[in-house]
Design a protein around this motif. Structure first.
Motif, PDB file in Angstrom:
ATOM      1  N   GLY A 125    -124.618  32.555  65.914  1.00 18.99           N
ATOM      2  CA  GLY A 125    -123.748  32.959  67.014  1.00 18.99           C
ATOM      3  C   GLY A 125    -122.715  31.904  67.346  1.00 18.99           C
ATOM      4  N   ALA A 126    -123.169  30.652  67.481  1.00 18.49           N
ATOM      5  CA  ALA A 126    -122.230  29.569  67.762  1.00 18.49           C
ATOM      6  C   ALA A 126    -121.262  29.378  66.607  1.00 18.49           C
ATOM      7  N   GLY A 127    -121.765  29.552  65.375  1.00 19.18           N
ATOM      8  CA  GLY A 127    -120.903  29.404  64.209  1.00 19.18           C
ATOM      9  C   GLY A 127    -119.790  30.436  64.181  1.00 19.18           C
ATOM     10  N   ALA A 128    -120.099  31.672  64.576  1.00 23.12           N
ATOM     11  CA  ALA A 128    -119.059  32.703  64.628  1.00 23.12           C
ATOM     12  C   ALA A 128    -117.998  32.332  65.657  1.00 23.12           C
ATOM     13  N   ALA A 129    -118.433  31.826  66.809  1.00 22.72           N
ATOM     14  CA  ALA A 129    -117.475  31.454  67.851  1.00 22.72           C
ATOM     15  C   ALA A 129    -116.613  30.270  67.443  1.00 22.72           C
ATOM     16  N   VAL A 130    -117.112  29.437  66.538  1.00 23.07           N
ATOM     17  CA  VAL A 130    -116.360  28.267  66.095  1.00 23.07           C
ATOM     18  C   VAL A 130    -115.020  28.653  65.485  1.00 23.07           C
ATOM     19  N   VAL A 131    -114.961  29.794  64.795  1.00 22.53           N
ATOM     20  CA  VAL A 131    -113.696  30.227  64.201  1.00 22.53           C
ATOM     21  C   VAL A 131    -112.636  30.370  65.283  1.00 22.53           C
ATOM     22  N   ALA A 132    -113.019  30.961  66.408  1.00 18.88           N
ATOM     23  CA  ALA A 132    -112.075  31.091  67.525  1.00 18.88           C
ATOM     24  C   ALA A 132    -111.733  29.737  68.114  1.00 18.88           C
ATOM     25  N   VAL A 133    -112.712  28.834  68.171  1.00 20.20           N
ATOM     26  CA  VAL A 133    -112.462  27.485  68.681  1.00 20.20           C
ATOM     27  C   VAL A 133    -111.414  26.779  67.827  1.00 20.20           C
ATOM     28  N   VAL A 134    -111.524  26.919  66.523  1.00 22.25           N
ATOM     29  CA  VAL A 134    -110.582  26.274  65.606  1.00 22.25           C
ATOM     30  C   VAL A 134    -109.173  26.825  65.811  1.00 22.25           C
ATOM     31  N   VAL A 135    -109.058  28.138  65.904  1.00 22.68           N
ATOM     32  CA  VAL A 135    -107.743  28.740  66.123  1.00 22.68           C
ATOM     33  C   VAL A 135    -107.151  28.272  67.447  1.00 22.68           C
ATOM     34  N   ILE A 160    -101.647  26.442  54.454  1.00 21.31           N
ATOM     35  CA  ILE A 160    -101.894  27.030  53.134  1.00 21.31           C
ATOM     36  C   ILE A 160    -102.899  26.194  52.355  1.00 21.31           C
ATOM     37  N   THR A 161    -102.740  24.879  52.413  1.00 21.07           N
ATOM     38  CA  THR A 161    -103.658  24.015  51.673  1.00 21.07           C
ATOM     39  C   THR A 161    -105.070  24.109  52.221  1.00 21.07           C
ATOM     40  N   ALA A 162    -105.213  24.085  53.547  1.00 24.19           N
ATOM     41  CA  ALA A 162    -106.544  24.178  54.140  1.00 24.19           C
ATOM     42  C   ALA A 162    -107.210  25.505  53.814  1.00 24.19           C
ATOM     43  N   ALA A 163    -106.421  26.579  53.767  1.00 21.19           N
ATOM     44  CA  ALA A 163    -106.978  27.904  53.498  1.00 21.19           C
ATOM     45  C   ALA A 163    -107.368  28.090  52.040  1.00 21.19           C
ATOM     46  N   ILE A 218    -110.917  17.343  60.784  1.00 20.65           N
ATOM     47  CA  ILE A 218    -112.007  17.060  59.848  1.00 20.65           C
ATOM     48  C   ILE A 218    -112.590  18.333  59.253  1.00 20.65           C
ATOM     49  N   ILE A 219    -112.365  19.480  59.893  1.00 17.04           N
ATOM     50  CA  ILE A 219    -112.993  20.713  59.405  1.00 17.04           C
ATOM     51  C   ILE A 219    -112.523  21.059  57.997  1.00 17.04           C
ATOM     52  N   PRO A 220    -111.206  21.186  57.741  1.00 20.18           N
ATOM     53  CA  PRO A 220    -110.813  21.456  56.348  1.00 20.18           C
ATOM     54  C   PRO A 220    -111.123  20.296  55.413  1.00 20.18           C
ATOM     55  N   LEU A 221    -111.068  19.060  55.909  1.00 19.36           N
ATOM     56  CA  LEU A 221    -111.404  17.925  55.054  1.00 19.36           C
ATOM     57  C   LEU A 221    -112.842  18.010  54.575  1.00 19.36           C
ATOM     58  N   ALA A 318    -107.877  26.234  58.379  1.00 18.98           N
ATOM     59  CA  ALA A 318    -109.324  26.121  58.195  1.00 18.98           C
ATOM     60  C   ALA A 318    -110.054  27.359  58.687  1.00 18.98           C
ATOM     61  N   ALA A 319    -109.430  28.119  59.596  1.00 16.29           N
ATOM     62  CA  ALA A 319    -110.091  29.321  60.105  1.00 16.29           C
ATOM     63  C   ALA A 319    -110.286  30.364  59.008  1.00 16.29           C
ATOM     64  N   VAL A 320    -109.423  30.358  57.990  1.00 15.37           N
ATOM     65  CA  VAL A 320    -109.501  31.388  56.936  1.00 15.37           C
ATOM     66  C   VAL A 320    -110.790  31.288  56.141  1.00 15.37           C
ATOM     67  N   PRO A 321    -111.104  30.126  55.527  1.00 16.14           N
ATOM     68  CA  PRO A 321    -112.383  30.057  54.817  1.00 16.14           C
ATOM     69  C   PRO A 321    -113.590  30.102  55.739  1.00 16.14           C
ATOM     70  N   LEU A 322    -113.455  29.627  56.982  1.00 14.04           N
ATOM     71  CA  LEU A 322    -114.593  29.660  57.901  1.00 14.04           C
ATOM     72  C   LEU A 322    -115.033  31.088  58.201  1.00 14.04           C
ATOM     73  N   ILE A 323    -114.092  32.021  58.175  1.00 10.53           N
ATOM     74  CA  ILE A 323    -114.442  33.417  58.445  1.00 10.53           C
ATOM     75  C   ILE A 323    -115.442  33.931  57.417  1.00 10.53           C
TER      76      ILE A 323
END
Length: 373
Positions: A125-135, A160-163, A218-221, A318-323
């Motif tokens: 649940g928290a992981g799903a919400a993280v995508v919104a946090v990143v955006v 583009i690179t992060a995605a 740090i997320i995409p890194l 980073a939100a793209v791959p996190l989804i």
């Protein structure tokens, strides 16, 4: 603002006091860098008057120009100012360790081989919400730091690179910084070289020394190394680790401890954290007295004016791959609600993540569908 960094307080504070006060901030420092800065200012300026307001603001601005976790560097800098080099070490560790211990404890619970269903649900649940946090973080940073066509181009390059190619995002950050430097100065860039390091140490070093634009960079890194390149974690496990870094006190950068744990157990988590935070200590201990010069240096400012927008793009991308870690229908509902709460209602990040964790824990406890480990 005078641009003055005052000398150390005439009567240095005891190490016991530094340990107690910085440790207290490490325990209650939920909410990320804004909360850390506010707590440090209240302690050092408003309550104890160890620093005056202008000195603190100068130091805060200078830390924002450095790569790595700015609020951690500010905590180390303030401890150095009031208690010298030993104070910097004690204060920095007191600020970092409480949240790191909490994160590793939760990592053992949620990232182990057979976590209980409620813990898996809470993490999902928290992981799903993280995508919104990143955006939300990318949008908020973009409002204040992206100005002009070149900055917008840097955002697109970072996104583009992060995605699509997360492990290479650090090169894009450096490249955009150098492009902006060359654009303003009209001089050829200095080529950078990086030695070959073990994979985990290199990942942690990138997090601690090469991440411009705040903790969320740090997320995409990390994701590119931890998920795609080395396979230390699944997409869902990485989402869980990012969530743990958000709901525990202290700096967001300590999320690297969760990645280290997934790669090599508790020892790996401690090693990754040590490597990630070491540059912050070195930056303050060796270069703190040059902070004002850094702020006024046109080349440093130009470089960061290029790297900063690219970092904003990297956060959004980073939100793209996190989804990819959001698989169940209820997780999508949590993500949508989190987006509304963060972007429209302006609710606090910690409250949203804890609420999402509670929803997930209930789903797990009631034997609802959970994403695979």
């Amino acid at each position: 603002m005078t641009g003055r960094i005052a000398p150390m307080a005439p009567e240095p504070v005891s190490l016991r006091t530094v340990l107690r006060e910085w440790g207290r901030i490490g325990l209650i420092g939920f909410g990320g860098p804004p909360a850390h800065v506010a707590l440090l200012r209240r302690l050092c300026v408003d309550e104890r008057r160890w620093l005056d307001g202008r000195d603190f603001e100068d130091a805060n601005a200078a830390c924002g120009l450095l790569p790595g976790p700015a609020s951690t560097q500010l905590a180390i800098f303030c401890a150095h100012r009031v208690a010298g080099a030993r104070g910097a070490v004690v204060g920095g560790l007191a600020f970092i360790v409480p949240g790191l211990v909490a994160l590793l404890a939760l990592a053992v619970l949620t990232l182990g081989d057979d976590p209980p269903a409620w813990a898996r649900g809470a993490a999902a649940g928290a992981g799903a919400a993280v995508v919104a946090v990143v955006v939300e973080a990318g949008v908020a940073l973009g409002r204040t730091s992206v100005r002009g066509v070149r900055a917008a181009a840097y955002v697109v390059a970072g996104a583009i690179t992060a995605a699509l190619a997360g492990p290479w995002v650090v090169l894009v950050l450096l490249g955009c910084g150098l492009v902006e430097l060359v654009w303003r100065r009209g001089t050829p860039p200095v080529l950078l070289s990086v030695g070959v390091l073990p994979a985990l140490v290199w990942t942690a070093f990138k997090v601690g020394a090469l991440s411009y634009g705040g903790g969320f960079v740090i997320i995409p890194l990390m994701r590119g190394d931890a998920v795609d390149q080395h396979g230390w974690m699944t997409e869902q496990e990485f989402l869980n680790a990012v969530a743990l870094g958000q709901i525990t006190p202290g700096p967001v950068v300590q999320t690297v401890g969760g990645v280290g744990y997934a790669a090599a157990g508790i020892g790996g988590g401690l090693l990754a954290a040590a490597v990630a935070f070491a540059p912050s200590f070195l930056a303050i201990l060796l270069g703190g007295r040059h902070f004002e010069r850094l702020r006024k240096e046109p080349r440093a400012r130009a470089f960061l004016d290029g790297a900063g927008p690219a970092a904003v793009g990297a956060i959004l991308g980073a939100a793209v791959p996190l989804i990819g870690g959001v698989e169940e229908a209820w997780q999508w509902l949590v993500l949508g609600l989190a987006g509304v709460l963060l972007l429209v209602v302006r609710a606090g990040i910690v409250v949203v993540l804890l609420g999402a964790a509670v929803v997930g824990a209930l789903v797990g406890a009631l034997d609802g569908p959970l994403p695979p480990l």
